[in-house]
Design a protein around this motif. Structure first.
Motif, PDB file in Angstrom:
ATOM      1  N   TYR A 169      11.179  24.708  33.077  1.00 50.72           N
ATOM      2  CA  TYR A 169      11.500  25.841  34.224  1.00 50.72           C
ATOM      3  C   TYR A 169      12.147  27.667  32.718  1.00 50.72           C
ATOM      4  O   TYR A 169      11.668  28.463  33.497  1.00 50.72           O
ATOM      5  CB  TYR A 169      12.766  25.648  34.728  1.00 50.72           C
ATOM      6  N   MET A 170      11.860  27.455  32.382  1.00 51.67           N
ATOM      7  CA  MET A 170      12.301  28.666  31.301  1.00 51.67           C
ATOM      8  C   MET A 170      10.429  29.072  30.474  1.00 51.67           C
ATOM      9  O   MET A 170      10.244  29.857  29.841  1.00 51.67           O
ATOM     10  CB  MET A 170      13.259  27.618  29.734  1.00 51.67           C
ATOM     11  N   HIS A 171       9.078  28.058  30.997  1.00 56.59           N
ATOM     12  CA  HIS A 171       8.680  28.287  30.189  1.00 56.59           C
ATOM     13  C   HIS A 171       7.342  28.800  31.476  1.00 56.59           C
ATOM     14  O   HIS A 171       7.758  28.316  32.607  1.00 56.59           O
ATOM     15  CB  HIS A 171       7.780  27.391  29.758  1.00 56.59           C
ATOM     16  N   ASN A 172       6.262  29.359  31.583  1.00 56.17           N
ATOM     17  CA  ASN A 172       5.678  29.849  32.054  1.00 56.17           C
ATOM     18  C   ASN A 172       4.409  28.865  33.290  1.00 56.17           C
ATOM     19  O   ASN A 172       3.131  28.778  32.594  1.00 56.17           O
ATOM     20  CB  ASN A 172       4.568  30.923  31.484  1.00 56.17           C
ATOM     21  N   VAL A 173       5.197  28.072  33.614  1.00 54.33           N
ATOM     22  CA  VAL A 173       4.753  26.616  34.229  1.00 54.33           C
ATOM     23  C   VAL A 173       4.456  26.756  35.412  1.00 54.33           C
ATOM     24  O   VAL A 173       6.343  27.340  35.873  1.00 54.33           O
ATOM     25  CB  VAL A 173       4.799  25.792  32.959  1.00 54.33           C
ATOM     26  N   PRO A 174       4.417  26.317  36.609  1.00 53.84           N
ATOM     27  CA  PRO A 174       4.657  25.816  38.197  1.00 53.84           C
ATOM     28  C   PRO A 174       5.956  25.450  37.993  1.00 53.84           C
ATOM     29  O   PRO A 174       6.762  25.192  37.384  1.00 53.84           O
ATOM     30  CB  PRO A 174       4.131  25.384  38.609  1.00 53.84           C
ATOM     31  N   LYS A 175       6.786  25.849  39.595  1.00 53.44           N
ATOM     32  CA  LYS A 175       7.911  25.385  39.530  1.00 53.44           C
ATOM     33  C   LYS A 175       8.245  23.691  39.953  1.00 53.44           C
ATOM     34  O   LYS A 175       6.727  23.222  39.709  1.00 53.44           O
ATOM     35  CB  LYS A 175       8.286  25.864  41.220  1.00 53.44           C
ATOM     36  N   ASN A 176       9.193  22.728  39.488  1.00 55.58           N
ATOM     37  CA  ASN A 176       9.080  21.576  39.407  1.00 55.58           C
ATOM     38  C   ASN A 176       7.594  20.995  38.319  1.00 55.58           C
ATOM     39  O   ASN A 176       7.989  19.557  38.489  1.00 55.58           O
ATOM     40  CB  ASN A 176       8.890  20.822  40.062  1.00 55.58           C
ATOM     41  N   SER A 177       7.806  21.726  36.826  1.00 51.96           N
ATOM     42  CA  SER A 177       6.746  21.237  36.232  1.00 51.96           C
ATOM     43  C   SER A 177       7.490  19.998  35.684  1.00 51.96           C
ATOM     44  O   SER A 177       9.043  19.807  35.394  1.00 51.96           O
ATOM     45  CB  SER A 177       6.214  22.369  35.670  1.00 51.96           C
ATOM     46  N   GLU A 178       7.108  19.278  34.675  1.00 47.85           N
ATOM     47  CA  GLU A 178       7.496  18.508  33.993  1.00 47.85           C
ATOM     48  C   GLU A 178       6.544  18.305  32.487  1.00 47.85           C
ATOM     49  O   GLU A 178       6.157  17.553  31.856  1.00 47.85           O
ATOM     50  CB  GLU A 178       7.654  16.826  34.013  1.00 47.85           C
ATOM     51  N   THR A 179       6.822  19.604  31.868  1.00 49.38           N
ATOM     52  CA  THR A 179       5.995  19.673  30.802  1.00 49.38           C
ATOM     53  C   THR A 179       6.866  20.168  29.067  1.00 49.38           C
ATOM     54  O   THR A 179       6.369  20.515  28.401  1.00 49.38           O
ATOM     55  CB  THR A 179       4.925  20.914  30.935  1.00 49.38           C
ATOM     56  N   HIS A 180       7.927  20.569  29.456  1.00 49.86           N
ATOM     57  CA  HIS A 180       8.770  20.849  28.331  1.00 49.86           C
ATOM     58  C   HIS A 180       9.564  20.362  28.368  1.00 49.86           C
ATOM     59  O   HIS A 180      11.159  20.331  29.021  1.00 49.86           O
ATOM     60  CB  HIS A 180       8.808  22.207  28.076  1.00 49.86           C
ATOM     61  N   PHE A 181      10.650  19.055  27.197  1.00 47.32           N
ATOM     62  CA  PHE A 181      11.941  18.606  26.975  1.00 47.32           C
ATOM     63  C   PHE A 181      12.623  18.843  26.154  1.00 47.32           C
ATOM     64  O   PHE A 181      11.648  19.123  25.035  1.00 47.32           O
ATOM     65  CB  PHE A 181      11.544  17.193  27.340  1.00 47.32           C
ATOM     66  N   LYS A 182      13.426  18.265  26.007  1.00 46.19           N
ATOM     67  CA  LYS A 182      15.216  18.005  25.273  1.00 46.19           C
ATOM     68  C   LYS A 182      15.097  16.601  25.073  1.00 46.19           C
ATOM     69  O   LYS A 182      15.595  16.554  26.232  1.00 46.19           O
ATOM     70  CB  LYS A 182      15.872  19.312  24.331  1.00 46.19           C
ATOM     71  N   VAL A 183      15.620  16.269  23.651  1.00 46.97           N
ATOM     72  CA  VAL A 183      15.662  14.568  24.634  1.00 46.97           C
ATOM     73  C   VAL A 183      17.167  14.025  23.413  1.00 46.97           C
ATOM     74  O   VAL A 183      16.771  14.996  22.399  1.00 46.97           O
ATOM     75  CB  VAL A 183      15.303  13.457  24.361  1.00 46.97           C
ATOM     76  N   LEU A 184      18.880  14.013  23.449  1.00 43.32           N
ATOM     77  CA  LEU A 184      19.333  13.314  22.412  1.00 43.32           C
ATOM     78  C   LEU A 184      19.501  12.058  22.965  1.00 43.32           C
ATOM     79  O   LEU A 184      19.315  11.841  24.334  1.00 43.32           O
ATOM     80  CB  LEU A 184      20.796  14.488  23.038  1.00 43.32           C
ATOM     81  N   VAL A 185      18.926  11.584  21.805  1.00 43.40           N
ATOM     82  CA  VAL A 185      19.178  10.151  22.006  1.00 43.40           C
ATOM     83  C   VAL A 185      20.526   9.589  20.581  1.00 43.40           C
ATOM     84  O   VAL A 185      20.325   9.542  19.660  1.00 43.40           O
ATOM     85  CB  VAL A 185      17.858   9.410  21.583  1.00 43.40           C
ATOM     86  N   GLN A 202       0.413  12.437  25.795  1.00 46.03           N
ATOM     87  CA  GLN A 202      -0.990  12.492  25.905  1.00 46.03           C
ATOM     88  C   GLN A 202      -1.023  13.278  27.188  1.00 46.03           C
ATOM     89  O   GLN A 202      -2.585  13.124  27.223  1.00 46.03           O
ATOM     90  CB  GLN A 202      -1.875  11.543  25.020  1.00 46.03           C
ATOM     91  N   ASN A 203      -0.139  13.130  27.857  1.00 51.70           N
ATOM     92  CA  ASN A 203      -0.573  12.685  29.740  1.00 51.70           C
ATOM     93  C   ASN A 203       0.305  14.647  29.825  1.00 51.70           C
ATOM     94  O   ASN A 203       1.076  14.590  30.782  1.00 51.70           O
ATOM     95  CB  ASN A 203      -0.409  12.139  30.131  1.00 51.70           C
ATOM     96  N   GLY A 204       0.398  15.599  29.835  1.00 51.20           N
ATOM     97  CA  GLY A 204       1.148  16.348  30.777  1.00 51.20           C
ATOM     98  C   GLY A 204       2.618  16.953  29.572  1.00 51.20           C
ATOM     99  O   GLY A 204       2.571  18.113  29.589  1.00 51.20           O
ATOM    100  N   VAL A 205       2.976  16.578  28.968  1.00 52.26           N
ATOM    101  CA  VAL A 205       4.240  16.382  27.558  1.00 52.26           C
ATOM    102  C   VAL A 205       3.568  17.592  26.883  1.00 52.26           C
ATOM    103  O   VAL A 205       3.350  17.282  26.594  1.00 52.26           O
ATOM    104  CB  VAL A 205       5.465  15.417  27.534  1.00 52.26           C
ATOM    105  N   HIS A 206       3.838  18.426  26.802  1.00 47.62           N
ATOM    106  CA  HIS A 206       3.413  19.639  26.108  1.00 47.62           C
ATOM    107  C   HIS A 206       4.738  20.311  24.962  1.00 47.62           C
ATOM    108  O   HIS A 206       3.651  20.218  23.756  1.00 47.62           O
ATOM    109  CB  HIS A 206       3.008  21.111  26.703  1.00 47.62           C
ATOM    110  N   ALA A 207       5.778  19.904  25.223  1.00 47.24           N
ATOM    111  CA  ALA A 207       6.517  20.094  24.058  1.00 47.24           C
ATOM    112  C   ALA A 207       8.124  19.395  23.337  1.00 47.24           C
ATOM    113  O   ALA A 207       8.610  18.991  25.366  1.00 47.24           O
ATOM    114  CB  ALA A 207       7.433  21.384  23.744  1.00 47.24           C
ATOM    115  N   LEU A 208       8.223  18.809  22.963  1.00 53.51           N
ATOM    116  CA  LEU A 208       9.470  17.145  23.053  1.00 53.51           C
ATOM    117  C   LEU A 208       9.896  17.878  21.967  1.00 53.51           C
ATOM    118  O   LEU A 208      10.163  18.030  20.858  1.00 53.51           O
ATOM    119  CB  LEU A 208       8.991  16.305  22.924  1.00 53.51           C
ATOM    120  N   SER A 209      10.947  18.325  22.243  1.00 53.50           N
ATOM    121  CA  SER A 209      12.604  18.674  21.237  1.00 53.50           C
ATOM    122  C   SER A 209      13.545  17.190  20.962  1.00 53.50           C
ATOM    123  O   SER A 209      13.951  16.705  22.043  1.00 53.50           O
ATOM    124  CB  SER A 209      12.783  20.289  21.493  1.00 53.50           C
ATOM    125  N   ILE A 210      13.661  16.732  20.057  1.00 51.26           N
ATOM    126  CA  ILE A 210      14.296  15.136  19.414  1.00 51.26           C
ATOM    127  C   ILE A 210      15.332  15.365  18.753  1.00 51.26           C
ATOM    128  O   ILE A 210      15.862  16.458  17.659  1.00 51.26           O
ATOM    129  CB  ILE A 210      13.526  15.060  18.536  1.00 51.26           C
TER     130      ILE A 210
END
Length: 136
Positions: free
Chosen positions: A59-75, A101-109
């Motif tokens: 939602y913080m990026h210029n993508v359509p509403k309800n997109s799943e392209t940018h994630f932050k994960v804490l493990v 490879q299929n839609g996730v553009h950014a992943l912060s770990i």
């Protein structure tokens, strides 16, 4: 106890500054997007985390509403013990190779051992504002 965080409905970055996630989790829906759920399922299955948070920052990026392209994960996992930070990141990236490879553009770990998590301030810093992909 495994704490699962669903962020599909989070609209404000200020949420990330809360030190106690437990109170907020109780009031949130347990539904998530397909990609977010796939990320959660794979990380839980392979890393058996004691704590996991998956934050959809699309939602913080210029993508359509309800997109799943940018994630932050804490493990937080015992499986990170005696593994360097770069190898932890490589492991998470390898586990999530299909999503990347299929839609996730950014992943912060953030990959921590339980001891590191317990001795930390347990705050997930908010990500910087999107700069449009061109450094503007």
């Amino acid at each position: 106890m495994l704490k699962l965080l669903n962020t599909n409905q989070i609209k404000s970055r200020s949420f990330l500054k809360f030190k106690s996630v437990t109170r907020i989790l109780a009031s949130m829906s347990t539904t998530s997007g397909l990609i977010e759920q796939s990320i959660r399922d794979k990380l839980v299955k392979i890393l058996s985390p004691s704590h996991i948070e998956i934050i959809n920052e699309s939602y913080m990026h210029n993508v359509p509403k309800n997109s799943e392209t940018h994630f932050k994960v804490l493990v937080v996992s015992n499986k990170f013990k005696d593994i360097t930070l770069i190898k932890r990141h490589r492991l998470v990236n390898d586990i999530l190779k299909e999503e990347l490879q299929n839609g996730v553009h950014a992943l912060s770990i953030m990959a921590k051992t339980p001891e590191q998590w317990e001795s930390s301030n347990k705050v997930i810093e908010s990500s910087p504002n999107c700069r449009g992909g061109f450094g503007k």
